[in-house]
Scaffold this active site. Sequence first.
Site, mmCIF file in Angstrom:
data_model
loop_
_atom_site.group_PDB
_atom_site.id
_atom_site.type_symbol
_atom_site.label_atom_id
_atom_site.label_comp_id
_atom_site.label_asym_id
_atom_site.label_seq_id
_atom_site.Cartn_x
_atom_site.Cartn_y
_atom_site.Cartn_z
ATOM 1 N N PHE A 1 0.822 -1.221 0.000
ATOM 2 C CA PHE A 1 0.000 0.000 0.000
ATOM 3 C C PHE A 1 0.851 1.263 0.000
ATOM 4 C CE2 PHE A 1 -4.187 -1.647 2.116
ATOM 5 C CZ PHE A 1 -4.514 -2.255 0.922
ATOM 6 N N ARG A 2 1.869 1.304 0.892
ATOM 7 C CA ARG A 2 2.472 2.594 1.185
ATOM 8 C C ARG A 2 3.857 2.862 0.579
ATOM 9 N NH1 ARG A 2 -0.776 0.965 5.115
ATOM 10 N NH2 ARG A 2 -2.399 2.401 5.807
ATOM 11 N N GLN B 1 -0.586 -9.781 8.005
ATOM 12 C CA GLN B 1 -1.699 -8.919 7.581
ATOM 13 C C GLN B 1 -2.024 -9.191 6.112
ATOM 14 O OE1 GLN B 1 -0.787 -4.685 9.287
ATOM 15 N NE2 GLN B 1 1.099 -5.855 9.269
ATOM 16 N N HIS C 1 -6.075 -10.628 8.344
ATOM 17 C CA HIS C 1 -7.003 -9.944 7.435
ATOM 18 C C HIS C 1 -7.655 -10.891 6.432
ATOM 19 C CE1 HIS C 1 -4.765 -5.952 8.447
ATOM 20 N NE2 HIS C 1 -5.621 -6.309 9.364
ATOM 21 N N SER D 1 4.314 -1.281 7.461
ATOM 22 C CA SER D 1 4.443 0.118 7.892
ATOM 23 C C SER D 1 3.956 0.283 9.326
ATOM 24 C CB SER D 1 3.628 1.012 6.965
ATOM 25 O OG SER D 1 2.255 0.657 7.049
ATOM 26 N N ILE E 1 13.506 -7.547 2.822
ATOM 27 C CA ILE E 1 13.339 -8.674 3.751
ATOM 28 C C ILE E 1 13.747 -10.009 3.133
ATOM 29 C CG2 ILE E 1 10.847 -8.978 3.271
ATOM 30 C CD1 ILE E 1 10.751 -9.424 6.445
HETATM 31 P P1 CNA Z 1 2.011 -1.151 3.905
HETATM 32 O O1 CNA Z 1 1.389 -0.122 4.740
HETATM 33 O O2 CNA Z 1 1.897 -1.020 2.427
HETATM 34 O O3 CNA Z 1 3.546 -1.184 4.295
HETATM 35 C C1 CNA Z 1 4.464 -2.003 3.649
HETATM 36 C C2 CNA Z 1 5.847 -1.726 4.257
HETATM 37 O O4 CNA Z 1 6.724 -2.708 3.753
HETATM 38 C C3 CNA Z 1 6.409 -0.362 3.910
HETATM 39 O O5 CNA Z 1 6.864 0.251 5.103
HETATM 40 C C4 CNA Z 1 7.601 -0.674 2.986
HETATM 41 O O6 CNA Z 1 8.709 0.156 3.210
HETATM 42 C C5 CNA Z 1 7.947 -2.082 3.374
HETATM 43 N N1 CNA Z 1 8.478 -2.892 2.287
HETATM 44 C C6 CNA Z 1 8.037 -2.988 1.015
HETATM 45 N N2 CNA Z 1 8.735 -3.915 0.331
HETATM 46 C C7 CNA Z 1 9.650 -4.407 1.208
HETATM 47 C C8 CNA Z 1 10.673 -5.380 1.112
HETATM 48 N N3 CNA Z 1 10.883 -6.054 -0.011
HETATM 49 N N4 CNA Z 1 11.432 -5.629 2.213
HETATM 50 C C9 CNA Z 1 11.240 -4.943 3.371
HETATM 51 N N5 CNA Z 1 10.286 -4.010 3.514
HETATM 52 C C10 CNA Z 1 9.502 -3.755 2.450
HETATM 53 O O7 CNA Z 1 1.502 -2.616 4.271
HETATM 54 P P2 CNA Z 1 1.047 -3.202 5.683
HETATM 55 O O8 CNA Z 1 1.000 -4.649 5.525
HETATM 56 O O9 CNA Z 1 1.815 -2.617 6.798
HETATM 57 O O10 CNA Z 1 -0.427 -2.612 5.756
HETATM 58 C C11 CNA Z 1 -1.413 -3.400 6.074
HETATM 59 C C12 CNA Z 1 -2.426 -3.654 4.958
HETATM 60 C C13 CNA Z 1 -1.883 -3.866 3.586
HETATM 61 C C14 CNA Z 1 -3.075 -4.951 5.291
HETATM 62 O O11 CNA Z 1 -4.410 -4.702 5.552
HETATM 63 C C15 CNA Z 1 -2.940 -5.867 4.090
HETATM 64 O O12 CNA Z 1 -4.072 -6.652 3.918
HETATM 65 C C16 CNA Z 1 -2.749 -4.936 2.948
HETATM 66 N N6 CNA Z 1 -2.127 -5.479 1.720
HETATM 67 C C17 CNA Z 1 -1.820 -6.808 1.600
HETATM 68 C C18 CNA Z 1 -1.234 -7.265 0.449
HETATM 69 C C19 CNA Z 1 -0.908 -8.747 0.326
HETATM 70 O O13 CNA Z 1 -1.652 -9.588 0.813
HETATM 71 N N7 CNA Z 1 0.217 -9.087 -0.292
HETATM 72 C C20 CNA Z 1 -0.934 -6.400 -0.594
HETATM 73 C C21 CNA Z 1 -1.265 -5.040 -0.438
HETATM 74 C C22 CNA Z 1 -1.864 -4.600 0.725
#
Ligand code: CNA
Length: 240
Positions: free
Chosen positions: A35-36, A103, A121, A191, A231
């Site tokens: 997302f972010r 999540q 989730h 995040s 990661i």
């Molecule tokens: P977020 O808020 O998008 O944060 C992601 C974090 O991961 C950011 O701080 C990035 O800097 C960091 N990041 C991105 N790529 C990497 C990497 N390769 N290595 C290390 N760090 C990295 O996502 P959160 O999960 O914190 O937010 C929660 C939401 C996003 C949940 O409700 C999920 O369901 C939702 N979501 C899930 C998916 C999925 O299932 N793959 C995809 C998109 C959103």
Amino acid sequence: MDEKILELKQIIEGSDNIVFFGGAGVSTESNIPDFRSVDGLYNIKYKYSPEVILSHTFYKEHQEEFYEFYRDKMIFPDAKPNKAHLALAKLEEIGKLKAVVTQNIDGLHQQAGSKNVFELHGSIFRNYCEECGKFYDLKAITESEGVPKCSCGGTIKPDVVLYEEGLDHKLLANAIKAIMAADVLIIGGTSLAVYPAAGLLDYFKGSKVVLINKEETSKDGKADLVIHDSIGEVLSQIIE
Ligand code: CNA
């Protein structure tokens, strides 16, 4: 070997009671946008923000648009587990990792072989009829158009937790139990901006918190070891 990787290796070697807490950043190396991040869904041009589209209110009021976005941006049926998922599955296999609390809704931890996964989730792979409760797999969403309908006429809803919806109580209680019992907590690819999920970390009573994230988070100051890196790259160096 990098000093921080060495420190992480030592922490992991010293524990057989680790819990991993992660988010969308764990799956970006499988080409699923988070997302972010800059390439994340918050930075794409869409009529509404993901937070609005993925809310319960929007789901109820604009179902056609909800499913258009959901099919286009939330489902990646061909995604494969990356080095992070595989390393975590391996850590569980060798008895060090006790649970993954995620999540994410993409099922990639299970695909990698992880067994004890708490999907806070929900999952894109589970769908159910809002009227009769009949279960449907992912095909019910990917192979339908518009609003997916059950044979009874009801709407099929993904078993994913939308904004404004609560988390499953039993699952939440079990995830908290695992975090409370852990000795080492590794947080990664999140995040830590989404609650109540991020609040689960406050239940940790163990000795070491490790945070692996590309960007800074609000919990960096509280972690014993912070690694700002990819990661997959980090965890694959732990388990070779
Ligand atoms: P977020 O808020 O998008 O944060 C992601 C974090 O991961 C950011 O701080 C990035 O800097 C960091 N990041 C991105 N790529 C990497 C990497 N390769 N290595 C290390 N760090 C990295 O996502 P959160 O999960 O914190 O937010 C929660 C939401 C996003 C949940 O409700 C999920 O369901 C939702 N979501 C899930 C998916 C999925 O299932 N793959 C995809 C998109 C959103």
